[in-house]
Design a protein around this motif. Structure first.
Motif, short mmCIF file in Angstrom:
data_model
loop_
_atom_site.label_atom_id
_atom_site.label_comp_id
_atom_site.label_asym_id
_atom_site.label_seq_id
_atom_site.Cartn_x
_atom_site.Cartn_y
_atom_site.Cartn_z
N ALA A 133 0.87 -1.19 0.00
CA ALA A 133 0.00 0.00 0.00
C ALA A 133 0.90 1.24 0.00
O ALA A 133 1.31 1.73 1.06
N TRP A 134 1.24 1.70 -1.20
CA TRP A 134 2.13 2.84 -1.30
C TRP A 134 1.42 4.12 -0.86
O TRP A 134 0.26 4.36 -1.20
N PRO A 135 2.11 4.98 -0.11
CA PRO A 135 1.48 6.23 0.33
C PRO A 135 1.24 7.17 -0.84
O PRO A 135 2.04 7.24 -1.77
N THR A 136 0.11 7.86 -0.79
CA THR A 136 -0.26 8.78 -1.88
C THR A 136 -0.42 10.22 -1.40
O THR A 136 -0.77 11.09 -2.19
N ASP A 137 -0.19 10.46 -0.11
CA ASP A 137 -0.43 11.79 0.44
C ASP A 137 0.81 12.37 1.13
O ASP A 137 0.73 13.02 2.18
N LEU A 138 1.98 12.12 0.56
CA LEU A 138 3.21 12.61 1.16
C LEU A 138 3.36 14.11 0.92
O LEU A 138 3.17 14.60 -0.20
N GLU A 139 3.71 14.83 1.98
CA GLU A 139 3.81 16.28 1.89
C GLU A 139 5.06 16.79 2.60
O GLU A 139 5.55 16.17 3.54
N ALA A 150 5.98 14.52 5.62
CA ALA A 150 4.86 14.14 6.49
C ALA A 150 4.07 12.99 5.86
O ALA A 150 4.10 12.76 4.65
N ASN A 151 3.33 12.31 6.74
CA ASN A 151 2.42 11.23 6.36
C ASN A 151 3.15 9.96 5.90
O ASN A 151 2.58 9.14 5.17
N MET A 152 4.41 9.80 6.31
CA MET A 152 5.12 8.55 6.01
C MET A 152 4.52 7.42 6.85
O MET A 152 4.36 7.57 8.07
N PRO A 153 4.14 6.30 6.24
CA PRO A 153 3.57 5.19 7.00
C PRO A 153 4.57 4.64 8.01
O PRO A 153 5.78 4.59 7.75
N ASP A 155 6.50 1.81 10.25
CA ASP A 155 6.92 0.42 10.02
C ASP A 155 6.00 -0.53 10.77
O ASP A 155 5.46 -0.20 11.84
N ASP A 156 5.80 -1.72 10.20
CA ASP A 156 5.02 -2.75 10.90
C ASP A 156 5.69 -4.10 10.70
O ASP A 156 6.83 -4.18 10.19
N ALA A 157 5.00 -5.16 11.05
CA ALA A 157 5.60 -6.49 10.99
C ALA A 157 5.91 -6.94 9.58
O ALA A 157 6.75 -7.82 9.37
N THR A 158 5.25 -6.34 8.59
CA THR A 158 5.48 -6.76 7.20
C THR A 158 6.62 -6.03 6.53
O THR A 158 7.10 -6.44 5.48
N GLY A 159 7.07 -4.90 7.11
CA GLY A 159 8.17 -4.17 6.51
C GLY A 159 8.04 -2.68 6.77
O GLY A 159 7.25 -2.24 7.61
#
Length: 204
Positions: A133-139, A150-153, A155-159
């Motif tokens: 799920a690539w981020p689409t709202d990076l600012e 801003a709005n960088m996802p 990290d979670d267990a998948t990467g």
């Protein structure tokens, strides 16, 4: 010694016969050069027939996925002449992104007359892929670096996501593209590095 040549009485194209524990009898004829002076004698000859090697090409494009066994690696389809089989199909393949060698057999249908062949072959192990799920709202604001976006996802267990170089300036106001890397925690997955748009705003 009388000049001349030998030939099979029934012709050179005569099948020698099948493999047998006992010799097979074939008639051999001697033809002298001077056939006016000498006759052409013939004699029964014992021929021991051994198994032949089948005319087969071992595959060179075998592939598998991580954590699979050789049983999961697809082999060329069998035909009327024989089939390929792994010497041990329970054997695990190599790590993702590498190539491992494994013992492969060719088993002929006619095992009475043809030998079974064995050869080491390469099996390329591909990386796993997954939906990201690539981020689409990076600012970011003008004069900031990628580390400030801003709005960088998280990290979670998948990467997790990271910039190729977080010290790079985001650039002028407006959409800008920068290389964003998604790294899996497991080496079975390939690292993905597409360019992602960052909306750069001016500071009021």
């Amino acid at each position: 010694e009388i000049p001349g040549s030998f030939s099979w009485t029934t012709g050179n194209d005569t099948p020698v016969g099948e493999v047998n524990d006992s010799p097979v009898t074939h008639n051999l004829t001697f033809t002298p050069v001077d056939d006016e002076t000498y006759t052409s004698p013939d004699r029964d000859i014992q021929v021991m027939i051994s198994k032949a090697n089948p005319d087969v090409t071992f595959p060179t494009d075998l592939e598998a996925m991580p954590n699979q066994t050789l049983a999961d690696a697809e082999l060329p389809a069998a035909d009327a002449n024989g089939a390929f089989e792994w010497a041990d199909d329970s054997e695990s393949v190599a790590a993702a992104g590498t190539t491992g060698q494994h013992s492969l057999k060719y088993v002929p249908t006619d095992t009475n007359n043809y030998n079974e062949l064995t050869q080491n072959v390469d099996v390329k192990v591909n990386y796993l892929t997954a939906e990201i799920a690539w981020p689409t709202d990076l600012e970011a604001d003008y004069d900031q670096t990628l580390a400030d976006v801003a709005n960088m996802p998280a990290d979670d267990a998948t990467g997790g996501f990271s910039w190729a170089d977080g010290t790079v300036k985001v650039g002028n106001a407006g959409p800008q593209k920068h290389e964003l890397t998604y790294t899996y925690p497991h080496t079975d997955y390939v690292v993905v590095k597409p360019e992602r748009p960052v909306l750069v705003t001016t500071i009021a």
